[in-house]
Design a protein around this motif. Structure first.
Motif, PDB file in Angstrom:
ATOM      1  N   ALA A  80       0.989  -1.508  -0.524  1.00 21.31           N
ATOM      2  CA  ALA A  80       0.014   0.143   0.430  1.00 21.31           C
ATOM      3  C   ALA A  80       0.367   1.352   0.153  1.00 21.31           C
ATOM      4  N   LEU A  82       0.548   5.149   0.033  1.00 24.08           N
ATOM      5  CA  LEU A  82      -0.814   6.190  -0.024  1.00 24.08           C
ATOM      6  C   LEU A  82      -0.159   7.184  -0.581  1.00 24.08           C
ATOM      7  N   PRO A 130      -3.168  -4.787   0.105  1.00 21.78           N
ATOM      8  CA  PRO A 130      -3.811  -3.257   0.136  1.00 21.78           C
ATOM      9  C   PRO A 130      -4.711  -3.484   1.458  1.00 21.78           C
ATOM     10  N   HIS A 131      -5.843  -4.966   0.996  1.00 24.96           N
ATOM     11  CA  HIS A 131      -7.234  -4.139   1.480  1.00 24.96           C
ATOM     12  C   HIS A 131      -7.091  -5.353   3.068  1.00 24.96           C
ATOM     13  N   LEU A 134      -4.842  -1.704   4.657  1.00 23.64           N
ATOM     14  CA  LEU A 134      -6.096  -0.584   5.214  1.00 23.64           C
ATOM     15  C   LEU A 134      -6.206  -0.415   6.651  1.00 23.64           C
ATOM     16  N   THR A 135      -6.667  -2.313   6.839  1.00 27.53           N
ATOM     17  CA  THR A 135      -7.765  -2.269   7.826  1.00 27.53           C
ATOM     18  C   THR A 135      -7.014  -2.235   9.403  1.00 27.53           C
ATOM     19  N   ARG A 138      -6.038   1.815   9.397  1.00 29.92           N
ATOM     20  CA  ARG A 138      -7.397   2.178  10.036  1.00 29.92           C
ATOM     21  C   ARG A 138      -7.409   2.681  11.066  1.00 29.92           C
ATOM     22  N   VAL A 145      -4.591   7.559   7.490  1.00 32.44           N
ATOM     23  CA  VAL A 145      -5.306   7.250   6.031  1.00 32.44           C
ATOM     24  C   VAL A 145      -6.415   8.910   6.337  1.00 32.44           C
ATOM     25  N   ALA A 151      -4.306   4.458  -2.708  1.00 33.80           N
ATOM     26  CA  ALA A 151      -3.205   3.347  -2.398  1.00 33.80           C
ATOM     27  C   ALA A 151      -3.067   3.296  -3.461  1.00 33.80           C
ATOM     28  N   LEU A 195     -14.288  -2.555   4.216  1.00 35.78           N
ATOM     29  CA  LEU A 195     -13.830  -0.971   3.880  1.00 35.78           C
ATOM     30  C   LEU A 195     -14.176  -0.273   2.925  1.00 35.78           C
ATOM     31  N   LEU A 198     -13.387   3.242   2.807  1.00 35.52           N
ATOM     32  CA  LEU A 198     -12.618   3.405   2.533  1.00 35.52           C
ATOM     33  C   LEU A 198     -12.159   3.389   1.119  1.00 35.52           C
ATOM     34  N   LEU A 201     -10.474   4.923  -1.887  1.00 34.85           N
ATOM     35  CA  LEU A 201      -9.081   4.967  -1.487  1.00 34.85           C
ATOM     36  C   LEU A 201      -8.399   3.639  -3.008  1.00 34.85           C
TER      37      LEU A 201
END
Length: 487
Positions: A80, A82, A130-131, A134-135, A138, A145, A151, A195, A198, A201
């Motif tokens: 990821a 960002l 990435p999932h 990101l979890t 966050r 975030v 992302a 998500l 998000l 993203l």
């Protein structure tokens, strides 16, 4: 006229300049720093990666920049990267081998999320995607975030820097965002991961027609020349090894052992009984997709053995291994040494390495041989998990490990497949050149481009005298893994 191809790996940036025949005119390498932490985090400074690319490109074209007609790009995948609305990094890039989200993946597996997502994406989620990242971010870094606009992946980040175009190649987006049934990023799939908040993203997909954009960055090359975004490195390396037809298989012997088979897009949707494993990549190229098994075991295992045995370099491992017989007199190595465990062809974040069968009769040569054979059994394990492919066709080998003739022969013997090795020293960059040649119209398609530009070095056939031995040893490898690794 020449083409510059950038292969942005995890720890090394390479810029290669080719002439019209695909001959290498120059190669520049720039190391990049990977920052790892005791808790399994793995990160890079995004600005440092971009600076390394610029420096390598300037160096490889020094004094001859005006002859460059195009730039082609491939890069490490997953992770990821960002960026905010201005395209600036929000925080350091989280890499594909980051393990901070292992507990998230375990929860998704227990809740059935991984299985349901696999039925749609054809990819088994892991902590480096990435999932999952990101979890975790966050929860642990909400300000970062909140400041993020997209992302990206490494390839998307570099393409943005080169052209000002924000997006992600389909190969990068396939796991976890693309529903293979529709070929699009579906909002309910993003919501499946929890998500939905998000979803903004997830970057826009860069389609095949959009993978060519004019250069806008000042990197010492003529402004406005085409920049071609190739699929991410594991797919582009397959193309650079000469695999461009459905059924052809490749094994990349690098930081990750990535064994993969070209498939048709129509075969990308897994059947109802297909076991959740591996990755299915929509290459965004006409008529091609990829079934890939990027393990967390790779040449790092050889590097570990170099340190353990006090050897000067990796070449010394193969020299030592040649002193032991096939089968290593019963020594078995399960090479699952990554802090993140293993992700292909099975998912086991807690998997750890094992050495079995040792006695006082064994020495360093047996351990070296068993390590190379253990990695070869991983390749066979992944081939068995892949689509049937064309088993009579050779297995293309590439990556740094393919330079070892002994290891290549061990892989041929363990898998029972004739292996080929390319004469090109930079296979990922050559794959980017093949993609660029087709995208720019120099060749009508990938197959003809690969036929003209990729050079085969040699072929190694399996030794029939050790075939039965390795069949039995492979079953022992699987039995040992079943006893000690809980997938």
């Amino acid at each position: 006229m020449t083409v510059v191809c950038v292969d942005a790996g995890t720890s090394l940036i390479k810029a290669v300049r080719y002439d019209a025949t695909g001959r290498e005119l120059g190669v520049e390498r720039r190391p990049t720093v990977v920052r790892t932490f005791a808790d399994g985090r793995s990160e890079q400074d995004m600005g440092e990666v971009w600076a390394a690319v610029v420096d390598a490109v300037r160096a490889v074209t020094a004094g001859d920049a005006d002859s460059v007609r195009a730039v082609a790009l491939t890069a490490q995948g997953d992770g990821a990267w960002l960026v905010d609305r201005g395209g600036r990094p929000v925080r350091p890039a989280v890499l594909w081998n980051d393990a901070r989200a292992a507990s998230v993946v375990e929860r998704w597996r227990a809740d059935g999320v991984l299985d349901e997502a696999f039925r749609r994406t054809g990819s088994l989620g892991n902590s480096g995607l990435p999932h999952a990242i990101l979890t975790v971010l966050r929860e642990t870094e909400p300000d970062a975030v909140a400041a993020a606009h997209a992302a990206l992946t490494c390839g998307g980040w570099l393409f943005l820097q080169l052209t000002g175009v924000l997006g992600v190649d389909r190969s990068d987006a396939s796991a976890p965002w693309i529903d293979q049934r529709t070929g699009t990023c579906e909002p309910d799939l993003v919501a499946l991961y929890g998500l939905a908040d998000l979803a903004h993203l997830v970057p826009p997909l860069i389609e095949d027609a959009g993978r060519v954009q004019p250069l806008t960055a000042d990197i010492g090359l003529p402004p406005g020349i085409p920049v071609v975004l190739a699929p991410y490195d594991i797919a582009t390396t397959a193309i650079g090894s000469g695999a461009t037809a459905p059924g052809e298989s490749v094994s990349i012997l690098g930081t990750t052992l990535c064994t993969e088979t070209i498939i048709r897009p129509a075969d990308a949707v897994p059947g109802p009984d297909a076991p959740p494993t591996g990755l299915t990549l929509d290459l965004g190229l006409p008529g091609l997709a990829l079934r890939a098994f990027p393990t967390l075991a790779g040449t790092g295992v050889v590097d570990w053995l170099v340190t353990l045995l006090g050897l000067p370099d990796a070449a010394a491992v193969t020299t030592l291994a040649a002193q032991a017989p096939a089968g290593a007199d019963g020594v078995t190595v399960l090479p699952y040494l990554s802090p993140a465990g293993e992700r292909a062809p099975f998912l086991a974040p807690a998997a750890r390495g094992v050495v079995a069968g040792l006695s006082f009769a064994h020495g360093p040569a047996h351990l070296a041989r068993a390590t190379l054979e253990g990695l070869a059994h991983v390749v066979r394990d992944c081939l068995d998990a892949a689509p049937a492919g064309r088993p009579d066709d050779p297995l293309h080998l590439c990556g740094g490990g393919a330079a070892s003739e002994l290891w290549a022969q061990v892989i041929a013997d363990v898998t029972g497949r004739t292996v080929t090795r390319t004469a090109d020293s930079q296979v990922g960059a050559k794959g980017a050149l093949v993609v660029a040649s087709a995208a720019l119209g120099d060749h009508p398609d990938l197959a003809s481009a690969a036929s003209d530009l990729v050079r085969e070095r040699d072929r190694l056939a399996p030794d029939p005298l050790v075939r039965d031995l390795h069949d039995g040893r492979h079953q022992e490898f699987l039995d040992t893994r079943a006893a000690v690794v809980h997938a």
